[in-house]
Design a protein around this motif. Structure first.
Motif, PDB file in Angstrom:
ATOM      1  N   GLY A 438       0.884  -1.106  -0.019  1.00 20.79           N
ATOM      2  CA  GLY A 438       0.079   0.112  -0.029  1.00 20.79           C
ATOM      3  C   GLY A 438       0.906   1.319  -0.127  1.00 20.79           C
ATOM      4  O   GLY A 438       0.624   2.030  -0.760  1.00 20.79           O
ATOM      5  N   CYS A 465      -6.295  -3.023  -7.223  1.00 20.91           N
ATOM      6  CA  CYS A 465      -5.373  -4.001  -6.316  1.00 20.91           C
ATOM      7  C   CYS A 465      -6.399  -4.360  -5.182  1.00 20.91           C
ATOM      8  O   CYS A 465      -6.961  -3.551  -4.574  1.00 20.91           O
ATOM      9  CB  CYS A 465      -4.447  -3.420  -5.536  1.00 20.91           C
ATOM     10  SG  CYS A 465      -3.406  -4.076  -4.265  1.00 20.91           S
ATOM     11  N   GLN A 467      -7.912  -5.206  -1.589  1.00 23.62           N
ATOM     12  CA  GLN A 467      -7.775  -4.350  -0.372  1.00 23.62           C
ATOM     13  C   GLN A 467      -6.784  -5.375   0.411  1.00 23.62           C
ATOM     14  O   GLN A 467      -6.026  -4.719   1.242  1.00 23.62           O
ATOM     15  CB  GLN A 467      -9.023  -4.053   0.175  1.00 23.62           C
ATOM     16  CG  GLN A 467      -9.019  -3.133   1.281  1.00 23.62           C
ATOM     17  CD  GLN A 467      -8.637  -1.728   0.795  1.00 23.62           C
ATOM     18  OE1 GLN A 467      -8.676  -1.296  -0.327  1.00 23.62           O
ATOM     19  NE2 GLN A 467      -7.899  -0.963   1.951  1.00 23.62           N
ATOM     20  N   LEU A 470      -3.015  -5.061   0.319  1.00 19.43           N
ATOM     21  CA  LEU A 470      -2.233  -3.789   0.555  1.00 19.43           C
ATOM     22  C   LEU A 470      -1.161  -3.836   1.612  1.00 19.43           C
ATOM     23  O   LEU A 470      -0.245  -3.051   1.836  1.00 19.43           O
ATOM     24  CB  LEU A 470      -3.201  -2.572   0.960  1.00 19.43           C
ATOM     25  CG  LEU A 470      -4.261  -2.346  -0.246  1.00 19.43           C
ATOM     26  CD1 LEU A 470      -5.064  -1.299   0.460  1.00 19.43           C
ATOM     27  CD2 LEU A 470      -3.379  -1.715  -1.547  1.00 19.43           C
ATOM     28  N   HIS A 471      -1.240  -4.813   2.524  1.00 16.49           N
ATOM     29  CA  HIS A 471      -0.362  -4.995   3.733  1.00 16.49           C
ATOM     30  C   HIS A 471       0.945  -5.952   3.424  1.00 16.49           C
ATOM     31  O   HIS A 471       1.491  -6.388   4.255  1.00 16.49           O
ATOM     32  CB  HIS A 471      -1.024  -5.447   4.942  1.00 16.49           C
ATOM     33  CG  HIS A 471      -2.071  -4.458   5.466  1.00 16.49           C
ATOM     34  ND1 HIS A 471      -1.583  -3.320   6.199  1.00 16.49           N
ATOM     35  CD2 HIS A 471      -3.298  -4.402   5.173  1.00 16.49           C
ATOM     36  CE1 HIS A 471      -2.764  -2.529   6.387  1.00 16.49           C
ATOM     37  NE2 HIS A 471      -3.860  -3.065   5.920  1.00 16.49           N
TER      38      HIS A 471
END
Length: 592
Positions: A438, A465, A467, A470-471
């Motif tokens: 992210g 992308c 969700q 994102l990490h």
């Protein structure tokens, strides 16, 4: 074997010598044992052959005597003589019978006497030994079979060793007495022939030879006492003809026993093992003398080996241990080794090596001194350079001030561009090597905003992308160089277009981040050149350093097939794909 190799040469040579010293007595002992067994087996074979001849002789005598007794006992003249009561006719018949008996004895020289006794007490004996027949009649059965009746020692009348055989005579022919016992016949056989055969074998010297029947000893060529014979007889427990080595009265004997069924007896031979081993004793003494000679011969080369090999090596090891202990001052000293030619060669080469080490040590010290001085100068230069640089935090603060001024003046475009630039600056000086996906996408977006500020309403930006991804942790600054290339080389040259960033999982299970534009694209020759540069991981091309740098960082961190793939066609845009391990997605999903 590995343990033996780790031992010192001295220990190995010593163990080898001890092995030779130990193995020779074992070999000598084994040879002596095999020779002893061979000699005993040969003696056993010899005695077996001899006794076989004697058994054959006894068997033949028994067969001849039995045949003769049957012929004589059932001869018509003898039958008439045995039942004749008339003295005159009896005398006439006795003369005929005596002639018949003489002929039978002459046909077998081993027969000493033939005795015939009738039921009417008529008697005929060629040697006048009718008492033998009378005594044998008392123990005879009621059958008409020839029986061995025992052994008789020499007496004054017939000074010979004798074997006695007897048989009842029954009436035969067409008479009223048919089937009735009418007499008895006895035969005395001389033992001399058997004794002569035994004495003809000189190799039996030292061998005790015993012949016995079920009543006791018949013949012996030994002066051993009777208790010795009893011990031999007790220990002869093997099969017929089998040799057994037993100790009798402190001496070892090879004892054999042979069955004599004709006389219900046996033959026992006993030979002292010591007599058989006399020749081997000489071999034993020679073997031990040879052992002493071998030890002497081995000790001489061992001493020479110790002097010419082990001593020089020991001196070399002491010298090397001093070097290992840090005594570098002895490098100026030379090691002098005397011994085999190879040892002297090692000595010279080792001295050359220590001289070279000494020279290299001096050179190394000089080089280290120069490097140290150079490093000091470099540090001074870098310190001066750092002093001349603008503090990144001062630059960040300055950008924040510009943002404030833009807000006050009401210039929204300058504010957004300054914000994007400040974000990128802070991101670039962040100390972490890894960031979240992210964060990396936000930096890419900041780069797009700066270009949109330069060229308003020319570029559009799209991002796809999941969700939850994102990490995912990724290396820092992998998207910004790619986005900058797409904007600067693809869309800026065209003047307008769309920038698309997508994050997805490929069919091969890899995490793929695609940066795609619909700009001018790349000519085929240039695309081929860039593809080769990416495959060769070469960043010294001077062009597209950011693209190659990202490719190399991904490949070094994650290995093949991770890296950058480039797809383009002149006039149709460019697509750059960053490939990362699919395990990053799996780990992120596992954390949920």
């Amino acid at each position: 074997m590995k343990t033996f190799k780790r031992l010192s040469i001295r220990t190995q040579v010593l163990l080898f010598g001890l092995f030779i010293v130990a193995i020779i007595p074992i070999i000598v002992s084994r040879v002596y044992q095999l020779s002893s067994e061979t000699i005993i087996n040969q003696n056993t074979q010899y005695n077996t052959e001899l006794v076989s001849l004697l058994k054959q002789r006894i068997s033949n005598n028994y067969a001849n005597v039995s045949s003769m007794m049957m012929n004589v006992g059932y001869d018509s003249t003898v039958q008439k003589f045995l039942v004749e009561n008339d003295k005159l006719r009896g005398y006439d018949l006795s003369q005929k019978v005596e002639g018949l008996l003489s002929i039978a004895r002459n046909m077998n020289t081993d027969i000493l006497d033939i005795i015939v006794i009738g039921s009417s007490n008529t008697r005929i004996s060629l040697a006048g030994r009718t008492k033998y027949a009378v005594d044998l009649m008392k123990t005879a059965g009621d059958d008409g079979i020839v029986h061995y009746r025992g052994y008789s020692p020499p007496d004054k009348v017939i000074d010979k060793r004798k074997l006695l055989f007897g048989m009842n005579i029954f009436a035969s022919g067409d008479t009223s007495l048919y089937g009735e016992k009418i007499g008895y016949i006895a035969v005395i056989v001389d033992m001399k022939a058997i004794q002569t055969e035994i004495s003809e074998y000189p190799r039996l010297v030292g061998t005790s030879f015993f012949m016995m029947d079920d009543k006791g000893l018949i013949y012996s060529n030994s002066d051993e006492p009777e208790d010795m014979l009893q011990q031999f007889q007790t220990r002869a427990t093997g099969r017929d003809g089998e040799s057994i080595v037993e100790t009798v009265n402190g001496k070892k004997y090879a004892i054999q026993s042979f069955i004599l069924p004709e006389i219900s007896g046996k033959i026992i031979t006993a030979v002292p093992v010591h007599n058989l081993m006399k020749e081997l004793e000489k071999l034993k003494k020679v073997s031990y003398a040879l052992l002493a000679l071998i030890l002497l011969v081995v000790s001489i080369p061992y001493s020479v080996l110790m002097m010419n090999l082990l001593r020089p090596l020991s001196r070399l090891m002491r010298y090397m241990n001093q070097l290992k202990g840090g005594s570098l001052g002895i490098l100026n000293n030379k090691v002098d080794l005397k011994g085999y030619a190879e040892i002297e060669i090692i000595s010279r080469q080792f001295n050359d090596m220590t001289t070279r080490i000494h020279d290299l040590t001096d050179q190394l010290i000089d080089a280290n001194t120069q490097l140290y001085q150079t490093d000091l100068e470099k540090q001074r230069a870098e310190y001066s350079y750092l002093q001349s640089q603008i503090n990144p935090h001062f630059l960040s603060n300055t950008l924040d001030t510009i943002k404030g001024v833009a807000i006050v003046k009401g210039n929204r475009e300058i504010y957004e561009m300054t914000t994007a630039l400040s974000t990128m600056l802070k991101y670039s000086i962040k100390g972490k090597e890894e960031v979240t996906l992210g964060e990396e996408l936000k930096i890419a977006e900041s780069c797009v905003r700066i270009y949109q500020g330069r060229f308003p309403d020319k570029f559009s930006y799209k991002l796809f992308c999941p969700q939850e991804w994102l990490h995912i942790p990724v290396p820092k600054m992998i998207l910004q160089p790619i986005v900058e290339n797409a904007l600067g080389h693809g869309l800026e040259a065209q003047g307008q277009g769309v920038l698309l960033i997508t994050v997805e999982k490929s069919e091969a299970g890899l995490l793929e981040i695609a940066v795609e534009d619909n700009g001018v694209g790349i000519v085929a020759a240039r695309l081929e050149q860039l593809t080769e540069l990416l495959a060769g991981k070469n960043i010294e091309s001077g062009d597209h350093i950011g693209l190659l740098n990202v490719n190399n960082r991904l490949n070094l961190k994650y290995g093949d097939p991770c890296g950058v793939l480039l797809y383009s066609k002149e006039g149709s845009g460019t697509k750059t794909v960053l490939r990362l391990p699919g395990a990053l997605i799996d780990q992120q999903e596992a954390r949920k």
